[in-house]
Design a protein around this motif. Structure first.
Motif, PDB file in Angstrom:
ATOM      1  N   GLN A 178       0.382   2.907  -0.683  1.00 26.62           N
ATOM      2  CA  GLN A 178      -0.568   1.796  -0.721  1.00 26.62           C
ATOM      3  C   GLN A 178       0.032   0.534  -0.100  1.00 26.62           C
ATOM      4  O   GLN A 178      -0.658  -0.214   0.599  1.00 26.62           O
ATOM      5  CB  GLN A 178      -1.014   1.519  -2.161  1.00 26.62           C
ATOM      6  N   VAL A 179       1.326   0.302  -0.343  1.00 22.93           N
ATOM      7  CA  VAL A 179       1.984  -0.869   0.245  1.00 22.93           C
ATOM      8  C   VAL A 179       2.094  -0.699   1.762  1.00 22.93           C
ATOM      9  O   VAL A 179       1.824  -1.626   2.530  1.00 22.93           O
ATOM     10  CB  VAL A 179       3.374  -1.089  -0.376  1.00 22.93           C
ATOM     11  N   ARG A 180       2.470   0.497   2.197  1.00 20.83           N
ATOM     12  CA  ARG A 180       2.590   0.742   3.635  1.00 20.83           C
ATOM     13  C   ARG A 180       1.233   0.586   4.321  1.00 20.83           C
ATOM     14  O   ARG A 180       1.142   0.028   5.422  1.00 20.83           O
ATOM     15  CB  ARG A 180       3.168   2.145   3.891  1.00 20.83           C
ATOM     16  N   LYS A 181       0.199   1.095   3.687  1.00 25.35           N
ATOM     17  CA  LYS A 181      -1.137   0.995   4.267  1.00 25.35           C
ATOM     18  C   LYS A 181      -1.580  -0.455   4.385  1.00 25.35           C
ATOM     19  O   LYS A 181      -2.181  -0.864   5.390  1.00 25.35           O
ATOM     20  CB  LYS A 181      -2.127   1.794   3.407  1.00 25.35           C
ATOM     21  N   LYS A 182      -1.265  -1.254   3.373  1.00 27.15           N
ATOM     22  CA  LYS A 182      -1.602  -2.684   3.407  1.00 27.15           C
ATOM     23  C   LYS A 182      -0.826  -3.393   4.517  1.00 27.15           C
ATOM     24  O   LYS A 182      -1.365  -4.261   5.221  1.00 27.15           O
ATOM     25  CB  LYS A 182      -1.288  -3.318   2.050  1.00 27.15           C
ATOM     26  N   ILE A 183       0.432  -3.040   4.711  1.00 28.19           N
ATOM     27  CA  ILE A 183       1.245  -3.637   5.771  1.00 28.19           C
ATOM     28  C   ILE A 183       0.656  -3.313   7.141  1.00 28.19           C
ATOM     29  O   ILE A 183       0.563  -4.173   8.024  1.00 28.19           O
ATOM     30  CB  ILE A 183       2.710  -3.156   5.661  1.00 28.19           C
ATOM     31  N   ILE A 184       0.231  -2.070   7.327  1.00 27.18           N
ATOM     32  CA  ILE A 184      -0.382  -1.654   8.594  1.00 27.18           C
ATOM     33  C   ILE A 184      -1.646  -2.467   8.867  1.00 27.18           C
ATOM     34  O   ILE A 184      -1.870  -2.941   9.983  1.00 27.18           O
ATOM     35  CB  ILE A 184      -0.701  -0.138   8.556  1.00 27.18           C
ATOM     36  N   LEU A 185      -2.471  -2.654   7.845  1.00 28.61           N
ATOM     37  CA  LEU A 185      -3.687  -3.456   7.990  1.00 28.61           C
ATOM     38  C   LEU A 185      -3.348  -4.903   8.331  1.00 28.61           C
ATOM     39  O   LEU A 185      -3.991  -5.515   9.194  1.00 28.61           O
ATOM     40  CB  LEU A 185      -4.516  -3.393   6.703  1.00 28.61           C
TER      41      LEU A 185
END
Length: 391
Positions: A178-185
């Motif tokens: 979830q943190v990685r996905k937020k960083i990508i966004l």
């Protein structure tokens, strides 16, 4: 050896030869060495005079630039950083120290290793980021251009750069999905703003994990605009010299004719590194595994992409469906034909699930992936508690 050191070396060598010529009374050698010595001295002082004149001109230029951030003196920065004692990092560009403003705000002070007049990359960085205001772009607090000292003062980002988190092998520090996905966004939002929402289109040209900074809640912000290129909104492409970091540069750089899609390609490499937890070019790997992009292509053909996913956090494999969908986005960003790569704004919409996005693929692409992405799964809401840190 820098230019000044080389100049001193040549002068000292010629002076030594001059002394020898005088001692042994060699007339011809004496006059040759004397003329050469005087020529070097003249060039040296001419350069010093020229640099001093340029510095005065550039100081005046910087003082009269509109909408400039705060200009600090060298003495101010020494006080702010306690004589540059708390070093955060160092690289080919220079070093970064932590400091505290009189207001109590924490800042990062980047010292640029450059011993000449103000160069284009410094002015570009100050001008570009000094006039930008977006949550996913690091804020420029101020700068210093005093004699040969060059500093840029940024807001301080507690969790440092992205590379320090995604290339770790410690499971306790590995970032969850979830943190990685937020960083990508966040990275996508910052690039979309640069490409489409500024008065001039800004191509960053150096997107890599080292230039993605993370705040206390792991919100990602793009930094380091020293290589950025500004082009008019009606320009579809621009010719410029090759610049960037090997491993993140799009294939069209070979022609020096580029568009904002070079940032999309770099974004694809960064996302691939986030998913796999390793650098694109890793010299510690065996020869056949050294280049992550080649490995990605090979595993893609063999249907084994899941084997590339970072194993330092079990949460990545628990969300294998979403991770594989993000792999499809990576494939679209890394297409050889730049026109077929998606825009950053379309990727933001895809990640947020606001619209269905159709992504074209190269006809001769080796990708066999079908990019019918389930937007609902990529756009699942990230709870605030997830962003408090790695798990």
């Amino acid at each position: 050896m820098n230019k000044n050191a080389r100049c001193y070396f040549v002068m000292s060598t010629l002076f030594t030869l001059l002394i020898i010529a005088v001692v042994v009374n060699i007339d011809l050698l004496f006059w040759i060495v004397l003329c050469a010595f005087l020529l070097v001295v003249a060039i040296f002082f001419f350069r010093r005079f020229k640099n001093g004149f340029q510095l005065a001109e550039e100081d005046n230029y910087l003082d009269n630039m509109l909408k400039m951030p705060t200009r600090f003196s060298y003495k101010d920065l020494k006080n702010i950083t306690k004589n540059f004692s708390n070093k955060l990092g160092e690289g080919g560009f220079g070093s970064v120290c932590q400091g505290t403003l009189p207001t109590g705000s924490e800042v990062a002070v980047k010292h640029l290793f450059y011993v000449g007049p103000i160069n284009k990359s410094f002015i570009s960085e100050v001008q570009t980021i000094g006039n930008l205001n977006h949550f996913n772009l690091v804020s420029l607090v101020g700068f210093c251009a005093e004699k040969f000292n060059r500093f840029i003062v940024y807001e301080f980002m507690v969790n440092g750069s992205l590379d320090q988190w995604i290339f770790k092998t410690n499971q306790q520090l590995a970032l969850g999905w979830q943190v990685r996905k937020k960083i990508i966004l966040d990275i996508a939002k910052g690039l979309a703003y640069l490409h489409e929402d500024c008065n001039q289109k800004i191509i960053h040209l150096d997107i890599k994990p080292q230039n993605i900074l993370l705040d206390v809640n792991f919100n990602a912000k793009i930094s380091d605009f020293g290589l950025s290129k500004l082009i008019e909104r009606d320009q579809s492409q621009v010719i410029t010299r090759m610049r960037g970091t090997p491993g993140y540069m799009a294939p069209e750089w070979l022609s020096s004719v580029i568009t904002e899609k070079v940032d999309v390609y770099s974004f694809g490499i960064v996302v691939l590194e986030i998913l796999c937890g390793r650098q694109n070019i890793d010299e510690s790997q065996l020869d056949e595994n050294r280049h992550l992009l080649e490995l990605f292509r090979r595993y893609q053909e063999e249907g084994k992409l899941l084997d590339l996913v970072d194993e330092c956090n079990g949460d990545m494999h628990s969300n294998a469906t979403e991770v594989m969908e993000m792999m499809k986005v990576v494939a679209s960003c890394l297409q050889t034909e730049h026109a077929n790569r998606p825009s950053m704004s379309s990727l933001v919409k895809l990640f947020e699930g606001s619209v269905d996005v159709v992504i074209n693929m190269d006809e001769d692409s080796q990708n066999e992936l079908t990019l019918e992405v389930e937007v609902e799964s990529l756009a699942s809401t990230v709870a605030d508690s997830v962003l408090s840190g790695p798990r």
